[in-house]
Scaffold this motif. Structure first.
Motif, PDB file in Angstrom:
ATOM      1  N   LYS A  60       0.830  -1.203   0.000  1.00 40.34           N
ATOM      2  CA  LYS A  60       0.000   0.000   0.000  1.00 40.34           C
ATOM      3  C   LYS A  60       0.870   1.261   0.000  1.00 40.34           C
ATOM      4  CE  LYS A  60      -3.781   2.201   2.485  1.00 40.34           C
ATOM      5  NZ  LYS A  60      -4.661   2.160   3.669  1.00 40.34           N
ATOM      6  N   TYR A  61       1.933   1.237   0.785  1.00 34.07           N
ATOM      7  CA  TYR A  61       2.851   2.374   0.827  1.00 34.07           C
ATOM      8  C   TYR A  61       3.499   2.592  -0.542  1.00 34.07           C
ATOM      9  CZ  TYR A  61       6.984   5.151   1.775  1.00 34.07           C
ATOM     10  OH  TYR A  61       7.962   6.110   1.716  1.00 34.07           O
ATOM     11  N   ALA A  62       3.906   1.504  -1.201  1.00 34.94           N
ATOM     12  CA  ALA A  62       4.538   1.621  -2.521  1.00 34.94           C
ATOM     13  C   ALA A  62       3.568   2.216  -3.532  1.00 34.94           C
ATOM     14  CB  ALA A  62       5.032   0.256  -2.982  1.00 34.94           C
ATOM     15  N   MET A  63       2.317   1.797  -3.489  1.00 36.40           N
ATOM     16  CA  MET A  63       1.319   2.334  -4.425  1.00 36.40           C
ATOM     17  C   MET A  63       1.081   3.816  -4.171  1.00 36.40           C
ATOM     18  SD  MET A  63      -1.349  -0.893  -4.599  1.00 36.40           S
ATOM     19  CE  MET A  63      -2.704   0.150  -5.032  1.00 36.40           C
ATOM     20  N   GLU A  64       0.925   4.180  -2.911  1.00 44.20           N
ATOM     21  CA  GLU A  64       0.701   5.590  -2.569  1.00 44.20           C
ATOM     22  C   GLU A  64       1.910   6.437  -2.961  1.00 44.20           C
ATOM     23  OE1 GLU A  64      -2.036   7.107  -1.448  1.00 44.20           O
ATOM     24  OE2 GLU A  64      -3.093   5.188  -1.556  1.00 44.20           O
ATOM     25  N   SER A  65       3.074   5.893  -2.792  1.00 45.37           N
ATOM     26  CA  SER A  65       4.292   6.611  -3.163  1.00 45.37           C
ATOM     27  C   SER A  65       4.336   6.853  -4.669  1.00 45.37           C
ATOM     28  CB  SER A  65       5.515   5.809  -2.712  1.00 45.37           C
ATOM     29  OG  SER A  65       6.694   6.461  -3.089  1.00 45.37           O
ATOM     30  N   GLU A  66       3.961   5.851  -5.458  1.00 51.37           N
ATOM     31  CA  GLU A  66       3.926   6.024  -6.913  1.00 51.37           C
ATOM     32  C   GLU A  66       2.902   7.067  -7.314  1.00 51.37           C
ATOM     33  OE1 GLU A  66       3.715   2.528  -9.389  1.00 51.37           O
ATOM     34  OE2 GLU A  66       4.968   1.407  -7.984  1.00 51.37           O
ATOM     35  N   LYS A  67       1.705   7.027  -6.679  1.00 52.49           N
ATOM     36  CA  LYS A  67       0.673   8.036  -6.979  1.00 52.49           C
ATOM     37  C   LYS A  67       1.202   9.437  -6.690  1.00 52.49           C
ATOM     38  CE  LYS A  67      -3.427   5.243  -5.988  1.00 52.49           C
ATOM     39  NZ  LYS A  67      -4.573   5.081  -5.052  1.00 52.49           N
ATOM     40  N   MET A  68       1.853   9.582  -5.536  1.00 50.08           N
ATOM     41  CA  MET A  68       2.387  10.893  -5.150  1.00 50.08           C
ATOM     42  C   MET A  68       3.449  11.357  -6.137  1.00 50.08           C
ATOM     43  SD  MET A  68       2.072  13.261  -3.068  1.00 50.08           S
ATOM     44  CE  MET A  68       1.906  13.271  -1.328  1.00 50.08           C
ATOM     45  N   GLU A  69       4.275  10.442  -6.589  1.00 52.03           N
ATOM     46  CA  GLU A  69       5.322  10.793  -7.550  1.00 52.03           C
ATOM     47  C   GLU A  69       4.711  11.235  -8.875  1.00 52.03           C
ATOM     48  OE1 GLU A  69       8.982   8.454  -9.622  1.00 52.03           O
ATOM     49  OE2 GLU A  69       8.615   8.045  -7.489  1.00 52.03           O
ATOM     50  N   MET A  70       3.663  10.529  -9.320  1.00 55.23           N
ATOM     51  CA  MET A  70       2.999  10.905 -10.572  1.00 55.23           C
ATOM     52  C   MET A  70       2.364  12.285 -10.439  1.00 55.23           C
ATOM     53  SD  MET A  70       1.406   7.183 -11.627  1.00 55.23           S
ATOM     54  CE  MET A  70       0.167   7.876 -12.670  1.00 55.23           C
ATOM     55  N   LYS A  71       1.712  12.551  -9.313  1.00 58.21           N
ATOM     56  CA  LYS A  71       1.102  13.864  -9.084  1.00 58.21           C
ATOM     57  C   LYS A  71       2.169  14.957  -9.094  1.00 58.21           C
ATOM     58  CE  LYS A  71      -2.864  12.266  -6.399  1.00 58.21           C
ATOM     59  NZ  LYS A  71      -3.503  12.231  -5.062  1.00 58.21           N
ATOM     60  N   GLN A  72       3.295  14.679  -8.466  1.00 60.30           N
ATOM     61  CA  GLN A  72       4.385  15.660  -8.418  1.00 60.30           C
ATOM     62  C   GLN A  72       4.902  15.947  -9.819  1.00 60.30           C
ATOM     63  OE1 GLN A  72       5.324  17.242  -5.603  1.00 60.30           O
ATOM     64  NE2 GLN A  72       6.680  18.504  -6.817  1.00 60.30           N
ATOM     65  N   ASP A  73       5.049  14.892 -10.641  1.00 65.71           N
ATOM     66  CA  ASP A  73       5.493  15.090 -12.028  1.00 65.71           C
ATOM     67  C   ASP A  73       4.501  15.939 -12.806  1.00 65.71           C
ATOM     68  OD1 ASP A  73       7.767  13.624 -11.589  1.00 65.71           O
ATOM     69  OD2 ASP A  73       6.965  11.751 -12.465  1.00 65.71           O
ATOM     70  N   MET A  74       3.199  15.680 -12.609  1.00 63.53           N
ATOM     71  CA  MET A  74       2.177  16.467 -13.319  1.00 63.53           C
ATOM     72  C   MET A  74       2.238  17.929 -12.885  1.00 63.53           C
ATOM     73  SD  MET A  74      -0.964  13.698 -13.300  1.00 63.53           S
ATOM     74  CE  MET A  74      -2.196  14.953 -13.312  1.00 63.53           C
ATOM     75  N   ILE A  75       2.409  18.162 -11.602  1.00 61.79           N
ATOM     76  CA  ILE A  75       2.495  19.543 -11.102  1.00 61.79           C
ATOM     77  C   ILE A  75       3.725  20.235 -11.673  1.00 61.79           C
ATOM     78  CG2 ILE A  75       2.927  20.915  -9.028  1.00 61.79           C
ATOM     79  CD1 ILE A  75       1.110  18.939  -7.513  1.00 61.79           C
ATOM     80  N   ASN A  76       4.862  19.532 -11.690  1.00 62.99           N
ATOM     81  CA  ASN A  76       6.093  20.122 -12.237  1.00 62.99           C
ATOM     82  C   ASN A  76       5.942  20.459 -13.714  1.00 62.99           C
ATOM     83  OD1 ASN A  76       7.433  19.995  -9.813  1.00 62.99           O
ATOM     84  ND2 ASN A  76       8.419  18.042 -10.250  1.00 62.99           N
ATOM     85  N   GLU A  77       5.302  19.581 -14.490  1.00 62.41           N
ATOM     86  CA  GLU A  77       5.093  19.856 -15.910  1.00 62.41           C
ATOM     87  C   GLU A  77       4.182  21.056 -16.094  1.00 62.41           C
ATOM     88  OE1 GLU A  77       3.710  16.337 -17.866  1.00 62.41           O
ATOM     89  OE2 GLU A  77       5.533  15.211 -17.383  1.00 62.41           O
ATOM     90  N   ALA A  78       3.112  21.130 -15.293  1.00 67.51           N
ATOM     91  CA  ALA A  78       2.191  22.266 -15.385  1.00 67.51           C
ATOM     92  C   ALA A  78       2.909  23.567 -15.035  1.00 67.51           C
ATOM     93  CB  ALA A  78       0.994  22.052 -14.467  1.00 67.51           C
ATOM     94  N   MET A  79       3.739  23.524 -14.005  1.00 66.64           N
ATOM     95  CA  MET A  79       4.478  24.733 -13.620  1.00 66.64           C
ATOM     96  C   MET A  79       5.468  25.135 -14.703  1.00 66.64           C
ATOM     97  SD  MET A  79       3.299  25.774 -10.776  1.00 66.64           S
ATOM     98  CE  MET A  79       4.511  26.913 -10.171  1.00 66.64           C
ATOM     99  N   ASP A  80       6.110  24.147 -15.336  1.00 63.32           N
ATOM    100  CA  ASP A  80       7.042  24.453 -16.422  1.00 63.32           C
ATOM    101  C   ASP A  80       6.311  25.098 -17.589  1.00 63.32           C
ATOM    102  OD1 ASP A  80       9.165  23.494 -14.989  1.00 63.32           O
ATOM    103  OD2 ASP A  80       9.213  21.523 -15.991  1.00 63.32           O
ATOM    104  N   ASP A  81       5.100  24.593 -17.910  1.00 64.34           N
ATOM    105  CA  ASP A  81       4.327  25.168 -19.011  1.00 64.34           C
ATOM    106  C   ASP A  81       3.916  26.596 -18.692  1.00 64.34           C
ATOM    107  OD1 ASP A  81       4.561  22.846 -20.422  1.00 64.34           O
ATOM    108  OD2 ASP A  81       2.557  22.071 -19.884  1.00 64.34           O
TER     109      ASP A  81
END
Length: 161
Positions: free
Chosen positions: A82-103
């Motif tokens: 469960k921790y590994a899954m939540e960690s992956e979700k958080m990482e994906m969200k962080q990547d999306m936020i970083n891409e949006a901020m870059d745009d």
């Protein structure tokens, strides 16, 4: 009488010599005894440390046994997954936020250059001409340094002669 006195002196010397030999033997025995006592002391310290280590290891093994009884392996594995899954979700969200901020933060460099040129024109500065002259000044300084180096080298060669 002289002879008796000499024999008495010789016996006294022999007696003193025997005493000296006994004292040296006793001194040697004392030094050996002292070394043996130090060795025994070191062995006792080692034995005490070993005993303390054994006591600690017993305590640790008991504690580990109690912990092993209280932890249920399937529950632990499920929690880790469960921790590994939540960690992956958080990482994906962080990547999306970083891409949006870059745009959002992406700049158009041509528009910036035009704006800078307008500001420079208003102020009366010639932006491009000043930048072209900058490297030439550096080259002149480098040439002067090279001239100084060759001059110093020539002086050094003259001194060596």
């Amino acid at each position: 009488m002289r002879r008796l006195a000499k024999e008495g002196q010789i016996q006294a010397v022999r007696h003193l010599a025997k005493d000296i030999v006994r004292m040296k033997d006793n001194q040697t025995k004392f030094i050996k005894l002292k070394a043996e006592l130090r060795s025994l002391s070191a062995q006792m310290d080692s034995m005490a440390a070993t005993a303390q280590l054994q006591k600690s290891m017993r305590s640790v093994s008991r504690t580990m046994g109690m912990v092993a009884n209280q932890i249920k392996l399937p529950e632990l594995q499920a929690s880790l997954q469960k921790y590994a899954m939540e960690s992956e979700k958080m990482e994906m969200k962080q990547d999306m936020i970083n891409e949006a901020m870059d745009d959002v933060m992406e700049h158009d460099t041509d528009d910036e250059d035009e704006l800078i040129q307008k500001v420079m024109d208003d102020v009366g500065l010639e932006w491009n001409e000043k930048l072209v002259d900058a490297p030439a000044k550096e080259k002149q300084q480098e040439e002067k340094e090279d001239e100084v180096d060759t001059d110093l080298q020539a002086r050094l060669n003259n001194l060596k002669r």
